[in-house]
Design an enzyme around this catalytic site. Structure first.
Site, PDB file in Angstrom:
ATOM      1  N   LEU A 137       0.864  -1.174   0.000  1.00 25.96           N
ATOM      2  CA  LEU A 137       0.000   0.000   0.000  1.00 25.96           C
ATOM      3  C   LEU A 137       0.903   1.227   0.000  1.00 25.96           C
ATOM      4  O   LEU A 137       1.974   1.218   0.606  1.00 25.96           O
ATOM      5  CB  LEU A 137      -0.907   0.026   1.239  1.00 25.96           C
ATOM      6  CG  LEU A 137      -1.996  -1.041   1.340  1.00 25.96           C
ATOM      7  CD1 LEU A 137      -2.743  -0.898   2.674  1.00 25.96           C
ATOM      8  CD2 LEU A 137      -2.981  -0.959   0.183  1.00 25.96           C
ATOM      9  N   ASP A 138       0.468   2.284  -0.671  1.00 29.86           N
ATOM     10  CA  ASP A 138       1.240   3.524  -0.661  1.00 29.86           C
ATOM     11  C   ASP A 138       1.389   4.036   0.771  1.00 29.86           C
ATOM     12  O   ASP A 138       0.563   3.740   1.644  1.00 29.86           O
ATOM     13  CB  ASP A 138       0.541   4.594  -1.501  1.00 29.86           C
ATOM     14  CG  ASP A 138       0.437   4.208  -2.964  1.00 29.86           C
ATOM     15  OD1 ASP A 138       1.246   3.375  -3.410  1.00 29.86           O
ATOM     16  OD2 ASP A 138      -0.461   4.732  -3.648  1.00 29.86           O
ATOM     17  N   LYS A 139       2.410   4.837   0.988  1.00 31.16           N
ATOM     18  CA  LYS A 139       2.681   5.380   2.317  1.00 31.16           C
ATOM     19  C   LYS A 139       1.434   6.002   2.941  1.00 31.16           C
ATOM     20  O   LYS A 139       1.109   5.739   4.104  1.00 31.16           O
ATOM     21  CB  LYS A 139       3.797   6.421   2.229  1.00 31.16           C
ATOM     22  CG  LYS A 139       4.055   7.161   3.539  1.00 31.16           C
ATOM     23  CD  LYS A 139       5.118   8.237   3.372  1.00 31.16           C
ATOM     24  CE  LYS A 139       5.301   9.034   4.661  1.00 31.16           C
ATOM     25  NZ  LYS A 139       6.313  10.107   4.519  1.00 31.16           N
TER      26      LYS A 139
END
Length: 331
Positions: A144-146
């Site tokens: 997942l993106d930051k």
């Protein structure tokens, strides 16, 4: 066919006998049938690296078998991470000896890298389970993106990781996201638009005819006067996929500084909404539901990650703003 098994933190072993009916076939093809919990490509790698012996000797993937040979698979996993364990709290939604399922908070990077040498999810996982040092990528199966929150599955063994990666590749893993986008949509739909790295900005992805297939389905969950809460389901898992597809539709995700452009405030919005939108510092995107087959036993697993507080507050302010706006319109 009887397969003997042994596992410990230093590796694992499997031993079985080639059935007589396999005589004349390629060794790698037979091996894939004998050990279906591993991908054929991984088994081929192990043959070439000497981790698989046939009657105690090294053979090539293409060599034939004759039936009755003893196959010995002895794998010592490579320690593939330089990350150090760090005591970072994790919100574990489910765990057993094979997998963790966790709720990643926004702001937590998954892997160490440039600009984030530590303080990542991988560091936290290694503290929670030191044996993950022997699993590639510390067991991480998908990212997942930051600044995207939500549910992730982490494999605790190489076998579990292989099975889950195979499910992802064959699109057996189902992921549903909550996204709050700019503008009031009237219906759901599907975005089928290939994605690749942006030709000039390497931090961004972009829709491109020469990119990799990317398919996002979306439906309305809640409609506000100038925004919409969507449920998005992925057929593919490209980097930034939902963010890129929503921006491609000109309905960027609220708070997405990379793809959303400048802040867009609705006309005559409430003070609370203006403050909320100006202060919302991450994309309003949450991985809410993850469905997969358990890597051991293949029972269906469905995990829901609660909507985080910042998104709950955003939705509440949007509801209040919409109610006041439509009340004024009726007067």
């Amino acid at each position: 066919m009887l397969v003997s098994m042994s596992d410990d933190l230093a590796g694992f072993s499997r031993q079985t006998t080639v059935p007589d009916g396999a005589a004349g076939r390629r060794f790698d093809a037979v091996l894939a049938e004998l050990f279906p919990e591993f991908s054929r490509s991984r088994l081929t790698e192990w043959i070439k690296s000497g981790d698989v012996l046939l009657n105690g000797v090294l053979v090539r993937p293409r060599d034939p078998v004759y039936g009755g040979e003893v196959v010995r698979l002895q794998v010592v996993p490579d320690i593939r991470t330089d990350a150090v364990p760090q005591d970072i709290p994790l919100d574990i939604l489910y765990e057993d000896e094979h997998v963790f399922v966790l709720n990643k908070p926004a702001g937590l990077v998954v892997h160490p890298g440039a600009g984030n040498p530590d303080g990542t999810l991988v560091n936290a996982l290694l503290h929670r389970d030191p044996a993950l040092a022997a699993v590639p990528r510390a067991g991480v199966v998908h990212r997942l993106d930051k600044d995207t929150s939500g549910v992730m599955v982490v494999a605790r063994t190489l076998q579990a990781q292989t099975a889950l990666v195979e499910q992802l590749s064959s699109r057996q893993v189902h992921r549903q996201y909550l996204a709050v986008v700019v503008s009031a949509l009237v219906s759901g739909g599907t975005v089928n638009a290939a994605i690749e790295r942006h030709p000039r900005d390497r931090l961004r992805m972009a829709v491109s005819d020469t990119g990799k297939e990317a398919v996002t389905h979306y439906r309305l969950r809640e409609r506000f006067r100038a925004h919409t809460a969507l449920e998005c389901r992925l057929d593919t898992g490209r980097t930034h996929q939902i963010r890129v597809h929503m921006a491609h539709l000109r309905h960027p995700i609220v708070g997405d500084r990379l793809y959303g452009g400048s802040l867009k405030l609705p006309k005559v919005g409430t003070d609370a909404l203006v403050v909320m939108l100006r202060g919302f510092k991450r994309q309003a995107l949450h991985a809410e539901v993850l469905e997969f087959l358990h890597p051991v036993g293949a029972l269906p697993v469905r995990i829901v990650a609660p909507v985080p507080e910042d998104l709950c507050q955003l939705l509440a302010v949007l509801r209040e703003d919409s109610a006041l706006f439509f009340e004024r319109e009726r007067r």
